[in-house]
Write an enzyme that holds these catalytic residues in place. Sequence first.
Site, PDB file in Angstrom:
ATOM      1  N   HIS A 111       0.791  -1.232   0.000  1.00  0.00           N
ATOM      2  CA  HIS A 111       0.000   0.000   0.000  1.00  0.00           C
ATOM      3  C   HIS A 111       0.829   1.293   0.000  1.00  0.00           C
ATOM      4  O   HIS A 111       0.552   2.226   0.742  1.00  0.00           O
ATOM      5  CB  HIS A 111      -0.972   0.000   1.186  1.00  0.00           C
ATOM      6  CG  HIS A 111      -2.044  -1.053   1.089  1.00  0.00           C
ATOM      7  ND1 HIS A 111      -2.471  -1.599  -0.091  1.00  0.00           N
ATOM      8  CD2 HIS A 111      -2.797  -1.659   2.071  1.00  0.00           C
ATOM      9  CE1 HIS A 111      -3.421  -2.489   0.135  1.00  0.00           C
ATOM     10  NE2 HIS A 111      -3.639  -2.561   1.438  1.00  0.00           N
ATOM     11  N   HIS A 122      -9.700   1.836   0.589  1.00  0.00           N
ATOM     12  CA  HIS A 122      -9.608   0.719   1.532  1.00  0.00           C
ATOM     13  C   HIS A 122     -10.711   0.790   2.603  1.00  0.00           C
ATOM     14  O   HIS A 122     -10.427   0.617   3.794  1.00  0.00           O
ATOM     15  CB  HIS A 122      -8.218   0.700   2.173  1.00  0.00           C
ATOM     16  CG  HIS A 122      -7.772  -0.638   2.643  1.00  0.00           C
ATOM     17  ND1 HIS A 122      -8.515  -1.411   3.517  1.00  0.00           N
ATOM     18  CD2 HIS A 122      -6.669  -1.366   2.347  1.00  0.00           C
ATOM     19  CE1 HIS A 122      -7.866  -2.534   3.740  1.00  0.00           C
ATOM     20  NE2 HIS A 122      -6.746  -2.539   3.046  1.00  0.00           N
ATOM     21  N   GLU A 161     -11.435  -4.047  -2.363  1.00  0.00           N
ATOM     22  CA  GLU A 161     -10.524  -3.046  -2.914  1.00  0.00           C
ATOM     23  C   GLU A 161     -10.376  -3.290  -4.410  1.00  0.00           C
ATOM     24  O   GLU A 161      -9.680  -4.198  -4.831  1.00  0.00           O
ATOM     25  CB  GLU A 161      -9.156  -3.159  -2.230  1.00  0.00           C
ATOM     26  CG  GLU A 161      -9.217  -3.071  -0.720  1.00  0.00           C
ATOM     27  CD  GLU A 161      -8.050  -3.789  -0.045  1.00  0.00           C
ATOM     28  OE1 GLU A 161      -6.891  -3.486  -0.363  1.00  0.00           O
ATOM     29  OE2 GLU A 161      -8.284  -4.666   0.796  1.00  0.00           O
TER      30      GLU A 161
HETATM   31  C1  GLA Z   1      -4.914  -5.225   2.531  1.00  0.00           C
HETATM   32  C2  GLA Z   1      -4.005  -6.370   2.575  1.00  0.00           C
HETATM   33  C3  GLA Z   1      -4.187  -7.118   3.845  1.00  0.00           C
HETATM   34  C4  GLA Z   1      -4.023  -6.207   5.037  1.00  0.00           C
HETATM   35  C5  GLA Z   1      -4.935  -5.041   4.910  1.00  0.00           C
HETATM   36  C6  GLA Z   1      -4.691  -4.059   6.012  1.00  0.00           C
HETATM   37  O1  GLA Z   1      -6.202  -5.595   2.337  1.00  0.00           O
HETATM   38  O2  GLA Z   1      -4.174  -7.231   1.471  1.00  0.00           O
HETATM   39  O3  GLA Z   1      -3.272  -8.172   3.918  1.00  0.00           O
HETATM   40  O4  GLA Z   1      -2.704  -5.776   5.096  1.00  0.00           O
HETATM   41  O5  GLA Z   1      -4.723  -4.419   3.672  1.00  0.00           O
HETATM   42  O6  GLA Z   1      -4.640  -4.656   7.259  1.00  0.00           O
END
Ligand code: GLA
Length: 392
Positions: free
Chosen positions: A150, A221, A357
């Site tokens: 991210h 997110h 997402e």
């Molecule tokens: C995304 C990732 C997960 C986790 C979340 C935040 O969805 O794929 O593995 O890290 O973000 O906790």
Amino acid sequence: MQNTLKKPILALAIAGSAILAACNQSAPKSNTMADTTSTALAVKLPEASAFERTIDGKKTELFVLKNKKGAEAALTNYGAHLISLLVPDKDGKLTDVVLGFDDLEGFQRAASAYYGAIIGRYGNRLAKGTFTLDGKEYKLFTNNGPNTLHGGKKGFDAMVWDAKQIDSATVEFTYLSKDMEEGFPGNLNVKVIYTLTDDNALKISYEATTDKATPVNLTNHAYFNLNGQGSGIALNHLVQIDADNYTPVDSTLIPTGKIEPVKGTPFDFTTATAIGERIEQDNIQLKDGKGYDHNYVLNKHDISTPIATVVGDKSGIKMEVFTEEPGMQFYTGNFMNGSNSLKGGTPDAHRTAFAMETQHFPDSPNEPSFPTTVLKPGAVYKTQTIYKFSVK
Ligand code: GLA
């Protein structure tokens, strides 16, 4: 005369404190009441003042969107977070379907969970924090085991964006990510517009341009619980995802590069199935993901038909997701552990929400067979995703 007046006032004051003392003694009762109040509080938008801060020399604020149907959303230009989204349930009661915090500091404390944030420059994982573009190798900060997740150490979720409220239902956030910020090449101008439409949909439009070739993968997110934030586990939500395939991952959640059919696996959501129905099955992908944390290869992504539909078992609230992105990370809150106190004081307990997402596939810059995420100078990155709410 004055004296006689004072006496009844004194008497009233004594009686008043006696009543107060009596109330304080019945502690368990008042605790129960406090619980009810906190649930009720969750259907109100947070206070604007709780988001008015100065971070990195820039002002942060709370923005409120309203539509003609009475739906409301709250956002902040800190990380372009979606904070609250109030839509009616089957009885017409406004329900806050996204998880968030009552103040800006809440989002900062829970930064690694990315509640409601806009994610960039590259949403999801990049293997071993590196990629090669036009023959040059770029090194990024690894913030997720051996990988970059991210955007790296300080992604777009932790930046203060410029903001402009366009009208009562629309807010525009812009951000300039400078050349080599977090190790990514090129000055990237990003624009994200949130619109709360009159058909109870939250539309998110993304745009970006660059002066050097760079990978870009933007997403939101939001963690959803369609029964309302604080209403408990989300495992009984019914989920349908229009994807015959997904991208299986290694033990660090990097795609293996294969695109595999969901048929005959717990990943098959082509017909509506409860999130929790197969989540504990003995399956290496579920084991490594600690639940669902996988990218679905969408059958269609032309914004005209929903790519996913979810129904809250208690509220009857139905969410349809439309997108122009080829993939969607379905994440079932496996890392939630109750350590954060959400709006109204409810803990972010394990699997009390899910995220959808919309995105390009994880690690695409290192996986030539996946659709490209490279944005070149002169081209415009343009994509949209819609989360539409109704009742079933
Ligand atoms: C995304 C990732 C997960 C986790 C979340 C935040 O969805 O794929 O593995 O890290 O973000 O906790």
